[in-house]
Enzyme design. Structure first.
Site, PDB file in Angstrom:
ATOM      1  N   SER A   1     -15.572   2.527  25.709  1.00  0.00           N
ATOM      2  CA  SER A   1     -16.378   1.360  25.329  1.00  0.00           C
ATOM      3  C   SER A   1     -15.605   0.080  25.038  1.00  0.00           C
ATOM      4  O   SER A   1     -16.214  -0.971  24.855  1.00  0.00           O
ATOM      5  CB  SER A   1     -17.240   1.694  24.115  1.00  0.00           C
ATOM      6  OG  SER A   1     -18.340   2.459  24.517  1.00  0.00           O
TER       7      SER A   1
ATOM      8  N   SER B   1     -19.786   0.183  25.668  1.00  0.00           N
ATOM      9  CA  SER B   1     -20.806  -0.346  24.779  1.00  0.00           C
ATOM     10  C   SER B   1     -20.434  -1.692  24.163  1.00  0.00           C
ATOM     11  O   SER B   1     -21.316  -2.394  23.674  1.00  0.00           O
ATOM     12  CB  SER B   1     -21.060   0.640  23.645  1.00  0.00           C
ATOM     13  OG  SER B   1     -19.910   0.768  22.828  1.00  0.00           O
TER      14      SER B   1
ATOM     15  N   LYS C   1     -18.170  -6.797  16.530  1.00  0.00           N
ATOM     16  CA  LYS C   1     -19.155  -5.882  17.124  1.00  0.00           C
ATOM     17  C   LYS C   1     -20.121  -5.432  16.030  1.00  0.00           C
ATOM     18  O   LYS C   1     -19.695  -5.152  14.907  1.00  0.00           O
ATOM     19  CB  LYS C   1     -18.429  -4.681  17.746  1.00  0.00           C
ATOM     20  CG  LYS C   1     -19.332  -3.760  18.561  1.00  0.00           C
ATOM     21  CD  LYS C   1     -18.540  -2.606  19.206  1.00  0.00           C
ATOM     22  CE  LYS C   1     -19.444  -1.738  20.085  1.00  0.00           C
ATOM     23  NZ  LYS C   1     -18.702  -0.611  20.710  1.00  0.00           N
TER      24      LYS C   1
END
Ligand code: MG
Ligand code: ZN
Lengths: 95, 488, 494
Positions: free
Chosen positions: C184, C160, C79
Site C-alpha cells: 500500500s 491503499s 494518511k
C-alpha cells in the site's frame, strides 16, 4: 471446499454483518472465487514447517506492574454514540 | 475418596466433575494496559484507551501477571512452558470492547500439574485424592453490564476490562460435591499462600465454571454441561447436586443432556440454560498478531521458584514434626491467613504447642464471638507472643491469662502492662498460701469432715476455694502441694 | 519568487533553516494547492490552520535560535489511518465518520516533534483494503496522471495510500505518510511516479494507527525522492514501548549515509517474478533497472524465490483473518456509527451497524477472514498460510546467502482506470503480486520511479532488502533515481 448461501449467512452472522438475500447470493460467488484461488496453498509441501509466529525475530517485552494509565473517563466516553452519564449505553441485554 | 451416588429410578448414577476456576491475579495494573486493576472505583475510571479498544491501541503484557501465573504453576508442580503465546478468542458482547478476549488456547503458560485434597481437612484420617490440573492460562477479564439503571438500556462499565485472570482448568477427576468443594478450598488456599490471588469470592476474584456429567458407575462419560461463574464454594457444591440430579431425571425420562452453558440460580436452587449466549459458538481462536511469543528465561523462572513460600502440605508435615497433632497442623495450614499468623507468632518466640493451642482455642474463640476475621484481630502476633511468654515463664497462670487476653481485646493494652497494673502476677509464697488454706479449712468444717471421711473428690473444691481467695494469682502447683499437706 | 510547492522535504527543510523562506510561506503555498485540488479528492479533512500553526512554531524557534527538527517547516499529508488528536480519523470508513481521537499516533507525534505540520488527513482505501483507492467511503481519489493521446479517463492513484500518492504527485504536499500491509505504499508510489519505502516490520510504531492486519501493517514515508524518504523515515521510526512488536533499536542516520555507490553489493533478480505474459513495458523497465544498478557498481545475480507464487494467496488468508478480528471493535458502542433499528437487541445492533458502516470490500474481507478462522477450517487455511509464509521468509533468507538486495518491478502494470477492476476482486488483488512477498517476510522494500509506459504513465522499480537494511534499500533506490532521470510530471488539469 466451497460455500453455499447457508454458509454465507452463517459467516455473516458470526461476523455480525447483516446481509439480505441478494447480498448473500452475490457473496456466494465472490467467496467461492477467492477460496478456490487461495486453495492452491494446499499444493505446498509444508512437512516439518512451523507456522510463522514472529515476522522479525523478536520476543515479547514485559511491562512493569505500575499504574500508568486510566483515569480518563472523559476521553474514553468522548466519542460514545450513546453516552449515559458515566456509562456507555447499549440496547438492554436480557440474560 | 467418597462414594457419592445419585439414586435414580434405574439405579445408581455417578457424577463426573471438572472445574475451570477463574482467579484474578493480584497486580497493580491490568494484564495488557497500565490502568489500575483495583476492585471498585468509579465506573469507567480504571479504563485506558487500550481497555476501551480505541482504534490503533495495542497490548503490552504485565510482567507481574506472568510471574504470578508461573509461580502458581510451580506451586502445583505443574509443567511450566518457557515458550507460550497469546491467542484471541473472538466473540461479540458489550462487555468485550475489542470483540475478542486475549487468552491462551494453543500454548498455555502452565501445563499439567496436580493438587492433593483432603475431603475433611480437620480429620487427618479423612480420605485424600489427587486432582489433576490440565492447564493454567492467562487471560483478560471482561467489563460489567448493568441492567437495572434504565428501562430500555444496559449500561457498560469497563473497569474490570483487561484485568488479569488465571484460568485453572482441572481434569474431570472429581466425583462428588464434597470433592469439588474441597478442591476449590485447597486451590484457594494455595493461591493465597503463593500470593497470586486474594481468593475473595465475594468480590469475584475467584469464580468457577462447573462442568458436570453423569454416568452409570464405571460407564462411558456422559454429555457435560458447563455452569458458568459460580461464585462461592457452597454454590459450587449446590450446582453439582442440582445439575447432576437434573441430568439423571432427564435421562431417565428418556431425554438427552445437551452440551451447553448454564447458570445457577441459588434462590430457585436450579440451573438454567443460557441460550442467549449460546448462539454461534465459534470463537475462531488464532494467535494474537499484536503480541510476540512469550519466552521466559532461566533467570525469570529461577526468581519465580525462589520466591515461592512454603506451601500448605509441606507446612503441615513440618508442624507435625514440631509435635503438633495432625488435626492442629491441618487447621493451622488450611488457610494461608492462619498459617502466616501462626508463623509470626513462632517468629516472636512462642512455643509451638502452646501457641497452637492458644490460637485455636482462645484466639479463634474470641474472634468468633466478635465476628471478626483473623485479619481484623485486635491482637497481633507480637502482642499474643508477649502474653504466652507470661504464662510459660510462670508470671501468670492460664486462667489469669484468659482475663488478661479479654482486657487486651478490649483495650489494646499490652499483656505485661495489664498484669502490672492490675497486680495479676501469680504467687508461690508458701506462707501466704498456707495462711489462706488455713482460713478455708476453718470456714468449711463440713467439707473438711467429709473429705477426711473418704470423699476425696472434694479436693478440687478446696483448690477452687483457695484459688478464688487468692484471686487466681496463686501458683496452682504450689496450692496443690500445700493443700495435700494440710488435708493429710 | 520560486514556487515553494515545487520543493521537496530536504529543500524545504534547508531553505527554512537557512532563512531563504519562512515555514509559514511554505505552509500557505501548499494550503493554496490543497484548496485548489478538490477534484482529486485526495483529502478527507483539510487542516490548513494546523499546517500554519506548526510552521509558525518552527519560524519562532528559528528566530529564537533554537535547534530545528529533522522535518522543521515541512508540511505533510497524513494518511487517515493515523489517529490524530482532535482531528477526525476515519480510515476512510463510514463506521468511523465523526470519530475524533483523544490521542495522537506515535508516528504522527514523532513527525510533529520533528517540526512537520499537517495539511490534512488523506483519503485512502477503506481500512487500507484496496489497491486503487476505490473503496473509500469518501469517494475515489483521482490520480493527477492521464494516459497520453487525449485519453481523459480518470486513473487510479493506486492504493491503499492513494490520497498520499495523488497529493504528492499533484504537489499538494511535498511528502505524506503511508502504510503498507501488502504493497500500500509501494504500489501507489509506482502508479504516480514518486518514491516510498516500507521499512522493516517493527521500525515504525503501530500504536495509534488504525489496524488492518497487525502482523503486516507498517508505516512509511512517501515523497518525491529517495533523500526525502530517508529524512522522513528517520523522523517517523523509533522504538515505542507501547507497541509489543516495535524493535528496540536506535534509528540510523539514513540520510547522512546515503550513497549511490553500489560497488561490492550483489543484487538478486528473482526468476519467479518473470511471470508469463509479463507486461512488456514492465519487463523493459526492469531490464533498465538492472543496467542502472550494474552501472552503479553492483553485481547482478539470478536468484530463486520458489514460493513466490503462493505469497498472494497466503496474504489473502492471513490479512483478512487478522482484519476480521481487528475490525470487531467497530460495533457502535464506544465510538463511531451506531445503527439501531427499531426494536433491535444488542447483537442486531452490531450487525446493522457493521453492515451500514463497512464498505463492500471491507465486508468481503471480514467474511473471508471469519470463514478461514472458523471451526474446522482453521488448520486448512490459516495454519497452512502461516506455514507457507514461513517458507516465503525462508526463501528470502536463502537468497541473502547470495545477494544483498533484490530488484523487481513494484507492480505488474501501470495505473489502470477507475472502475476497470472493481467488479473482479481477484484481478484487483493481483496488483500486489510483486509487493506482497516482502510484506509477508517483514522486509524493507521501496519503490522508486523507473520510467514511463508507452501510454506515458509512471512505472515503479522495487528494491527489497534484508531485515533492518533500510540503508541498502535507500542507496540502491538513489542509484536508480540518479540514472533513471525521471522528471516526468502529471500535467496540471485540476
Ligand atoms: Mg469456561
Ligand atoms: Zn476463561
Amino acid at each position: 471446499m466451497s460455500v453455499d448461501k447457508d454458509t454465507v449467512n452463517k459467516i455473516a452472522r458470526l461476523s455480525r454483518i447483516a446481509i439480505n438475500d441478494e447480498e448473500a447470493e452475490k457473496m456466494v460467488g465472490e467467496l467461492n472465487g477467492i477460496l478456490a484461488w487461495v486453495e492452491q496453498l494446499g499444493e505446498v509441501d509444508v512437512t516439518g514447517v512451523e507456522p510463522m509466529t514472529a515476522v522479525i525475530p523478536n520476543k515479547t517485552r514485559l511491562r512493569d506492574d505500575i499504574v500508568t494509565d486510566g483515569d480518563m473517563r472523559d476521553k474514553v466516553l468522548a466519542n460514545a454514540p450513546a453516552k449515559e452519564g458515566i456509562f456507555f449505553g447499549v440496547p438492554k441485554v436480557i440474560e | 475418596m467418597s462414594e457419592y451416588r445419585i439414586q435414580g429410578e434405574t439405579g445408581e448414577w455417578e457424577v463426573v466433575i471438572g472445574l475451570e476456576v477463574h482467579a484474578q491475579i493480584t497486580s497493580n495494573a491490568k494484564l495488557f494496559s497500565g490502568a489500575s486493576a483495583a476492585y471498585g472505583g468509579e465506573p469507567n475510571s480504571h479504563v485506558s484507551l487500550v481497555d476501551a479498544a480505541m482504534p490503533g491501541m495495542l497490548p503490552v503484557p504485565n510482567r507481574e501477571c506472568i510471574r504470578q501465573a508461573v509461580r502458581t504453576g510451580m506451586a502445583i508442580n505443574a509443567q511450566i512452558n518457557a515458550w507460550s503465546r497469546f491467542d484471541r478468542k473472538n466473540y461479540f458482547y458489550a462487555d468485550l470492547p475489542q470483540g475478542y478476549q486475549i487468552s491462551q488456547l494453543y500454548h498455555p503458560i502452565v501445563g499439567e500439574g496436580e493438587i492433593e485434597v483432603i475431603l475433611d481437612e480437620k480429620d487427618a484420617d479423612s480420605p485424600r485424592k489427587t486432582i489433576g490440573i490440565e492447564r493454567i492460562h492467562v487471560e483478560q477479564d471482561a467489563g460489567k453490564l448493568m441492567h437495572d439503571q434504565h428501562p430500555t438500556m444496559s449500561y457498560v462499565d469497563l473497569n474490570r476490562c483487561g484485568v488479569a485472570l488465571m484460568e485453572i482448568v482441572s481434569k474431570p477427576d472429581m466425583n462428588s460435591p464434597a470433592e469439588a468443594g474441597a478442591y476449590v478450598k485447597k486451590l484457594r488456599s494455595i493461591l493465597r499462600y503463593v500470593g497470586s490471588c486474594d481468593g475473595n469470592m465475594e468480590e469475584g476474584s475467584m469464580r468457577a465454571d462447573v462442568n458436570v456429567s453423569v454416568r452409570k458407575p464405571g460407564g462411558e462419560l456422559g454429555t457435560r454441561t458447563e455452569t458458568k461463574n459460580v461464585n462461592s464454594i457452597r454454590f459450587v457444591m449446590q450446582t453439582i447436586e442440582v445439575e447432576a440430579r437434573r441430568q439423571v431425571d432427564l435421562i431417565e425420562d428418556g431425554g438427552a443432556v445437551v452440551q451447553e452453558t448454564r447458570l445457577f440460580d441459588p434462590n430457585k436452587m436450579e440451573t438454567r440454560s443460557m441460550r442467549s449466549k449460546e448462539d454461534a459458538h465459534d470463537y475462531r481462536y488464532f494467535p494474537d498478531p499484536d503480541l510476540l511469543p512469550l519466552e521466559l528465561d532461566d533467570a525469570f523462572l529461577e526468581e519465580c521458584r525462589a520466591s515461592l513460600p512454603e506451601l500448605p502440605d509441606a507446612k503441615r508435615v513440618r508442624y507435625e514434626g514440631m509435635g503438633l497433632s495432625a488435626y492442629n497442623a491441618a487447621v493451622l495450614t488450611a488457610e494461608a491467613e492462619t498459617a502466616f499468623w501462626f508463623e509470626d507468632l513462632l517468629a516472636q518466640g512462642a512455643e509451638p504447642k502452646q501457641a497452637s493451642n492458644w490460637l485455636q482455642s482462645e484466639l479463634f474463640g474470641a474472634l468468633n464471638r466478635l465476628g471478626k476475621s483473623l485479619d481484623e484481630s485486635p491482637v497481633n502476633p507480637a502482642q499474643a507472643a508477649e502474653l504466652l511468654k507470661l504464662v510459660s515463664d510462670g508470671t501468670i497462670s492460664g486462667s489469669i491469662a484468659k482475663q488478661v487476653f479479654e482486657i487486651m481485646l478490649e483495650t489494646g493494652q499490652g499483656a505485661s502492662a495489664i498484669v502490672e497494673e492490675k497486680g495479676l502476677k501469680q504467687t508461690s509464697d508458701t506462707g501466704a498460701i498456707e495462711a489462706v488454706i488455713a482460713e478455708i479449712l476453718a470456714a468449711n468444717p463440713g467439707q473438711l469432715e467429709a473429705y477426711r471421711g473418704g470423699k476425696e473428690q472434694l479436693f478440687g473444691f478446696f483448690v477452687g476455694q483457695t484459688m478464688k481467695a487468692m484471686q487466681g494469682k496463686a501458683n496452682p502447683g504450689v496450692v496443690n502441694d500445700l493443700l495435700k499437706k494440710a488435708l493429710a | 519568487m520560486t514556487d515553494l510547492t515545487k520543493l521537496g522535504v530536504a529543500a524545504i527543510r534547508d531553505g527554512v533553516a537557512s532563512g531563504a523562506f519562512k515555514a509559514v510561506e511554505v505552509a500557505e503555498a501548499f494550503n493554496t494547492n490543497v484548496a485548489a485540488a478538490k477534484v482529486l479528492n485526495a483529502f478527507i479533512v483539510e487542516t490548513p490552520e494546523k499546517a500554519v500553526e506548526a510552521a509558525q512554531a518552527v519560524d519562532a524557534d528559528r528566530a529564537a535560535g533554537k535547534p530545528l527538527g529533522k522535518m522543521a517547516g515541512v508540511p505533510i499529508g497524513m494518511k487517515d489511518l493515523f489517529c490524530t488528536e482532535g482531528v477526525q480519523t476515519t480510515a476512510a470508513s463510514h463506521i468511523l465518520e465523526g470519530f475524533i481521537p483523544q490521542y495522537e499516533s506515535t508516528v504522527s507525534a514523532n513527525l510533529w516533534r520533528a517540526g512537520a505540520g499537517m495539511l490534512g488527513k488523506l483519503n485512502m482505501d477503506q481500512f487500507a483494503m484496496g489497491s486503487s483507492n476505490e473503496t473509500s467511503y469518501f469517494g475515489n481519489v483521482i490520480s493527477p496522471w492521464k494516459r497520453g493521446g487525449g485519453d481523459n479517463a480518470a486513473l487510479a492513484p493506486g492504493g491503499s495510500s492513494g490520497g498520499s500518492a495523488s497529493a504528492i504527485a499533484a504537489r499538494l504536499c511535498p511528502a505524506a505518510t503511508g502504510t503498507d500491509t501488502g504493497g500500500s505504499i509501494r504500489q501507489p508510489a509506482a502508479f504516480v511516479g514518486i518514491s516510498g519505502i516500507k521499512p522493516t516490520y517493527g521500525r515504525c510504531s503501530r500504536w495509534g494507527i488504525v489496524a488492518f492486519a497487525s502482523s503486516l501493517d507498517q508505516a512509511g514515508p512517501m515523497a518525491r525522492d529517495v533523500r526525502d524518504c530517508a529524512i522522513m523515515l528517520e523522523a517517523m521510526a523509533g522504538f515505542d514501548p507501547k507497541d509489543s512488536t516495535s524493535l528496540d533499536l536506535a534509528v540510523p542516520d539514513w540520510e547522512a549515509a546515503l550513497s549511490s555507490d553500489l560497488r561490492g553489493k550483489k543484487v538478486g533478480i528473482p526468476k519467479e517474478y518473470r511471470l508469463d505474459g509479463i507486461d512488456e513495458d514492465i519487463a523493459a523497465m526492469w531490464d533498465n533497472g538492472i543496467a542502472w544498478l550494474k552501472d552503479a557498481g553492483a553485481e547482478i545475480v539470478e536468484i530463486s524465490l520458489p514460493h513466490t507464487k503462493y505469497a498472494l494467496p497466503a496474504y489473502y488468508i492471513i490479512a483478512p483473518a487478522e482484519a476480521s478480528s481487528n475490525l470487531a471493535r467497530y460495533d457502535g458502542v464506544r465510538y463511531g456509527l451506531r445503527d439501531l433499528p427499531d426494536g433491535a437487541g444488542l447483537q442486531d445492533m452490531y450487525a446493522a451497524t457493521r453492515a451500514a458502516g463497512f464498505g463492500a470490500e471491507v465486508r468481503r474481507r471480514i467474511m473471508i477472514g471469519t470463514y478461514v478462522l472458523s471451526a474446522g477450517f482453521y488448520d486448512a487455511y490459516y495454519t497452512q498460510a502461516q506455514k507457507v509464509r514461513a517458507l516465503i521468509a525462508r526463501d528470502f533468507e536463502q537468497a541473502w546467502g547470495v545477494c544483498d538486495l533484490i530488484l523487481a518491478p513494484t507492480a505488474p502494470s501501470a495505473a489502470f482506470g477507475l472502475g476497470e477492476k472493481t467488479n473482479d476482486p481477484l484481478s484487483m488483488y493481483l496488483n500486489d503480486v510483486f509487493a506482497v512477498p516482502a510484506s509477508l517476510a517483514g522486509l524493507p522494500a521501496m519503490s522508486v520511479p523507473g520510467g514511463l509506459s508507452k501510454e506515458g504513465l509512471p512505472l515503479g522499480l522495487q528494491i527489497v532488502g534484508k531485515a533492518l537494511d533500510e540503508q541498502g534499500v535507500l542507496n540502491a533506490g538513489l542509484a536508480i533515481e540518479e540514472r533513471a532521470g525521471f522528471t516526468a510530471e502529471a500535467e496540471k488539469w485540476w
